[in-house]
Design an enzyme around this catalytic site. Structure first.
Site, mmCIF file in Angstrom:
data_model
loop_
_atom_site.group_PDB
_atom_site.id
_atom_site.type_symbol
_atom_site.label_atom_id
_atom_site.label_comp_id
_atom_site.label_asym_id
_atom_site.label_seq_id
_atom_site.Cartn_x
_atom_site.Cartn_y
_atom_site.Cartn_z
ATOM 1 N N GLU A 309 0.636 -1.261 0.029
ATOM 2 C CA GLU A 309 -0.078 -0.099 -0.038
ATOM 3 C C GLU A 309 0.823 1.528 -0.050
ATOM 4 O OE1 GLU A 309 -4.037 -1.559 2.321
ATOM 5 O OE2 GLU A 309 -2.317 -1.066 3.541
HETATM 6 C C1 ACM Z 1 -1.958 -5.451 4.320
HETATM 7 O O1 ACM Z 1 -2.982 -6.138 4.588
HETATM 8 N N1 ACM Z 1 -1.898 -4.211 4.006
HETATM 9 C C2 ACM Z 1 -0.661 -6.150 3.987
#
Ligand code: ACM
Length: 511
Positions: A309
């Site tokens: 992310e």
């Molecule tokens: C995640 O759940 N952002 C690894």
């Protein structure tokens, strides 16, 4: 006859049909650590304090529970033979013996108040070498005692790796001598403004030791280059300003809190807005300090460096950063682990392990990114979010948990997937293992942890340990559903779940 209630299902279990072994009047003998653990578990479960025979032979043959290390070829494996006259257990190593003891405790529990072990023969070999559980101590801090309790829960189901998510936007949770301002300035709060905290280096050593005592290896994670807002509280010169996207605004609208602001602790649930400065050499001096110090205090082979992310980091910069950070980990003699997004970085260090957190049916090219690790000589850890992200709600009306991973995750959904079928081209040879994750946006304490963990952690254990789904009639949802029924009374006896056995399985109600 239904299968004896053992979870995770052993690789081979045969009921031999004779009379059961009665625990009352039995004597424990053999490997000291295993004897101590089995004695503790049987006492908790049955109230019996079985005597220990130190080997004098004073006790008649045939009434022994004999636990020893034997010459078995597969690490962590064991053989158990039970008949009316005795229980003979051989483990390949201390871990194999420890797991066999957990199996015996489950068998004793399943017989309820009768205090018997059924006549059977079990040969048990784990399917995957890496069987992980992750605890996020960043979104809410969880202290050493809570982590120790988490270890005990996981080890009882034959998990052997503890992944600690030690840093995120909301807090940095480990004191490092090389970068003292992290613990001083970046660990003060948690989500919702709840209390923060961090582990001292001594605390971390206590966790490593507690894990090792239960045959678990600690995998520390420092999440980079995104999820780094907290770093900016200590070292503002290393961080870009938050990138406020529509998604960030939507999360703030739905879950409350403020938008992230540079230099202020972030206590909301938004993700993907923070980034280290990728083109600044100071960033790599920081990474070298953090990775170097973590490598010296971590006995296990893996260091996890995040990579998920990083929505506030341009793609080229992300690739450059992941190449450099994984090289730094390798230079420290450790194997890097990253979330699957880093598979997009062409220069990732060869052998880097990719942790897949997409869905059981991959979307948006996540499978391709995951295969890229294999192409570079690495392997894959599977953490499909819609199956074994245990922070997902187990029921629509649960006050705890989130729902972004395809809504409510029932026990059946947590169980009914097959590791070798998630990513085409990634089969048993390419899979290092399976890891269940517990993120802690909504999780404040051990009671919350237990409420989300049980019983779904048992489903994850079966994916990690047992033969492939469908390979035997017992490796099925129908059989698991029956076998897992026996466990809540053991969990309650062990003080797990802090709640009555019935309510643990009731939670699975809204399938
Ligand atoms: C995640 O759940 N952002 C690894």
């Amino acid at each position: 006859m239904s299968a004896p209630s053992v979870v995770p299902l052993p690789s081979s279990m045969t009921a031999t049909g004779g009379a059961p072994f009665r625990l009352d009047g039995a004597v424990l003998t053999g490997d000291e650590a295993a004897v101590t653990e089995l004695r503790r578990l049987l006492h908790l479960r049955t109230g019996l304090h079985l005597p220990v025979d130190p080997g004098s032979g004073a006790v008649p043959e045939g009434r022994r529970i004999d636990l020893r290390i034997g010459a078995l070829p597969d690490p962590e494996s064991s053989v158990i033979a039970i008949d009316a006259d005795g229980v003979w257990v051989e483990g390949a190593d201390p871990a194999g013996l420890f797991y066999a003891v957990q199996t015996l405790a489950q068998l004793a529990t399943a017989s309820g108040s009768r205090g018997e072990l059924p006549a059977l023969r079990i040969q048990d070999v784990p399917r995957f070498a890496y069987r992980g559980v992750m605890l996020d101590v960043a979104r809410h801090f969880h202290d050493v005692r809570t982590v120790e309790a988490f270890i005990e829960r996981a080890a009882s189901l034959k998990f052997n790796h503890l992944h600690l998510h030690l840093s995120d936007d909301q807090g940095w949770r480990i004191a490092l001598d090389t970068r003292p301002l992290l613990a001083e300035r970046a660990s003060g709060t948690s989500i919702g403004g709840d209390p923060g905290g961090h582990f001292s280096r001594d605390d971390y050593q206590r966790i490593v030791a507690a894990a090792a005592a239960r045959h678990m290896v600690v995998v520390p994670e420092i999440d980079l280059p995104g999820h780094t807002h907290a770093v900016g509280l200590a070292y503002p010169e290393l961080c870009e300003d938050p990138v406020i996207t529509d998604e960030v605004r939507a999360t703030v609208r739905d879950f409350g809190g403020d938008l992230p602001r540079p230099g202020e602790p972030y206590t909301g649930l938004a993700v993907g807005f923070s980034s280290l400065r990728i083109r600044d050499e100071g960033t790599y001096a920081f990474v070298a300090d953090v990775v170097g110090e973590l490598a010296t205090i971590t006995p296990g082979p893996y260091l996890h460096v995040g990579g998920d992310e990083a929505l506030g980091t341009p793609a080229d910069d992300f690739a450059l950063f992941m190449e450099r950070v994984t090289a730094i980990v390798v230079a420290q003699g450790k194997t890097p682990v990253t979330w699957h997004e880093a598979g997009a970085a062409p220069g990732l260090a060869p052998g880097t392990i990719g942790q897949y957190w997409g869905f059981v049916e991959p979307i948006e090219g996540m499978d391709e990114k995951t295969r890229a690790f294999v192409a570079r000589g690495g392997r894959v850890i599977l953490s499909p979010a819609d199956a074994i992200y245990l922070d997902m709600k187990f029921a629509a009306d649960s006050p705890l948990g989130l729902t972004w991973a395809r809504g409510v995750t029932t026990l059946e959904r947590a169980y009914d997937w097959e590791p070798a079928e998630v990513i085409p081209g990634v089969g048993d040879e390419q899979i290092l293992g399976v890891e269940a994750a517990l993120w802690t946006e909504t999780v404040r304490d051990l009671a919350d942890i237990d409420a989300l963990l049980f019983p779904r952690i048992a489903a994850a254990a079966e994916a990690a340990w047992s033969p492939p789904r469908g390979s035997t009639p017992e490796r099925s949802w129908a059989s698991f559903r029956e076998r897992v029924e026996a466990l809540p009374s053991l969990w309650a006896a062990l003080g797990f779940a802090g709640t009555s056995p019935d309510s643990i399985l009731d939670r699975e109600g809204t399938a």
